[in-house]
Design an enzyme around this catalytic site. Structure first.
Site, short mmCIF file in Angstrom:
data_model
loop_
_atom_site.label_atom_id
_atom_site.label_comp_id
_atom_site.label_asym_id
_atom_site.label_seq_id
_atom_site.Cartn_x
_atom_site.Cartn_y
_atom_site.Cartn_z
N CYS A 135 23.07 31.08 -53.34
CA CYS A 135 22.48 32.40 -53.14
C CYS A 135 21.76 32.47 -51.80
O CYS A 135 20.63 32.01 -51.67
CB CYS A 135 21.53 32.75 -54.28
SG CYS A 135 20.80 34.39 -54.11
N CYS A 138 18.53 34.51 -51.88
CA CYS A 138 17.42 33.80 -52.51
C CYS A 138 16.83 32.74 -51.57
O CYS A 138 15.62 32.58 -51.49
CB CYS A 138 17.88 33.09 -53.79
SG CYS A 138 18.87 34.08 -54.91
N ASP A 139 17.70 32.00 -50.89
CA ASP A 139 17.26 30.78 -50.21
C ASP A 139 17.39 30.77 -48.69
O ASP A 139 16.93 29.83 -48.03
CB ASP A 139 18.03 29.58 -50.78
CG ASP A 139 17.78 29.40 -52.28
OD1 ASP A 139 16.66 29.68 -52.71
OD2 ASP A 139 18.71 29.00 -53.00
#
Length: 312
Positions: A135, A138-139
């Site tokens: 992701c 997300c990261d």
């Protein structure tokens, strides 16, 4: 005789736990079966920095424990167990747990989530959470001004490569074919971005690391067999997700990828009294906060449906 439940929740990520919090506060006495991965995908996520209310960020597993405690506090009956088959043709609905225990339920909230597709490399699992991610949204933030690699050639890979290019010094895009599967507009964005280098006809041989994190990736040309190493600190896999919805096939309407289709503006499925939330029905956003939002919606939809059918 089968146990009867007013509100059954299948799955236990942000969507399931939020549904449980709302359903228990509404007096629906919900029972939750956590599934094969209690807490869902966030239990394999280290730092969560984009969920509102955690100014310093939080570890994924810790966040899921917090949500579980909150659900239990209001009376949710949280149980270990995996739903292995369902029969939604009857009323009440029938659900089998672990292939053995049959229960019936007036309403069912599906929060079974989705699982990222992985390449299947040992090194990929070794460095999962230590530089390997599925992701970028997300990261990606953790790799600001660094070199990263992303695998995939579809819209998701193209979107995530573009997203990473806004944050990172350079993005290596590893594509197995000699063309992208992404839509034309996404192809243009990727090809015209000076920070993105596409490695055509390439596949990942191994993710390299020093034991603490990713230090590079070795890729191979599928035609010549020639290998080369790319110096990256982040490795993103964008080859798709698979919704965990197989047991509902034949009962619920789904798209071609297996995501449950819900009525616009609600979590209603094509079966009355069955509601779907989180990544089991969301192939667009796939974030913890959006999953939690639809979990809230599912509990409210279930409460209203039960009241309208005098099952409250």
């Amino acid at each position: 005789m089968a146990e009867h439940i007013k509100c059954l929740i299948i799955g236990s990520g942000p969507a399931g736990y939020t549904a449980a919090i709302y359903a228990s506060r509404a007096g629906l006495a919900p029972v939750m079966y956590q599934g094969s991965q209690p807490g869902g995908q966030l239990t394999i996520t280290n730092d969560v920095e984009n969920f509102p209310g955690y100014p310093e960020g939080i570890q994924g597993p810790e966040m899921m424990q917090d949500l579980e405690k909150q659900a239990r506090r209001f009376g949710t009956d949280v149980r270990y167990g995996l739903a292995t088959s369902v029969d939604f043709a009857t009323s009440p609905k029938k659900v089998t747990i672990d292939g053995a225990t049959e229960i019936t339920a007036d309403s069912v909230i599906i929060a079974t989530g989705a699982s990222a597709k992985w390449l299947g490399l040992e090194s990929e699992q070794k460095y999962n959470g230590l530089g390997v991610s599925a992701c970028a949204v997300c990261d990606g933030f953790f790799f600001r001004n660094q070199e990263v690699a992303i695998v995939g050639g579809g819209d998701t890979a193209a979107e995530e490569a573009t997203y990473l290019a806004n944050l990172c010094a350079k993005v290596h895009m590893i594509v197995r074919r000699d063309e992208l599967r992404a839509s034309l507009i996404m192809q243009k964005r990727v090809k015209n971005n000076p920070k993105i280098e596409i490695h055509w006809l390439s596949e990942t041989e191994e993710i390299l690391g020093d034991g603490n994190g990713v230090t590079g990736v070795r890729i191979k040309n599928v035609n010549t067999g020639e290998s080369k190493e790319l110096p990256v600190t982040g490795f993103f896999v964008a080859i798709g997700h698979k919704p965990n919805t197989d047991i509902f096939k034949g009962f619920l309407d789904m798209d071609e990828a297996g995501y449950i289709q819900t009525v616009k503006g609600s979590t209603n499925t094509n079966i009355e009294g069955v509601f779907a939330c989180g990544d089991a029905q969301d192939n667009i956003y796939r974030q913890a906060v959006t999953a939690a939002g639809t979990g809230c919606m599912a509990a409210l939809d279930a409460e209203r449906w039960l009241a309208a059918n005098e099952l409250h």
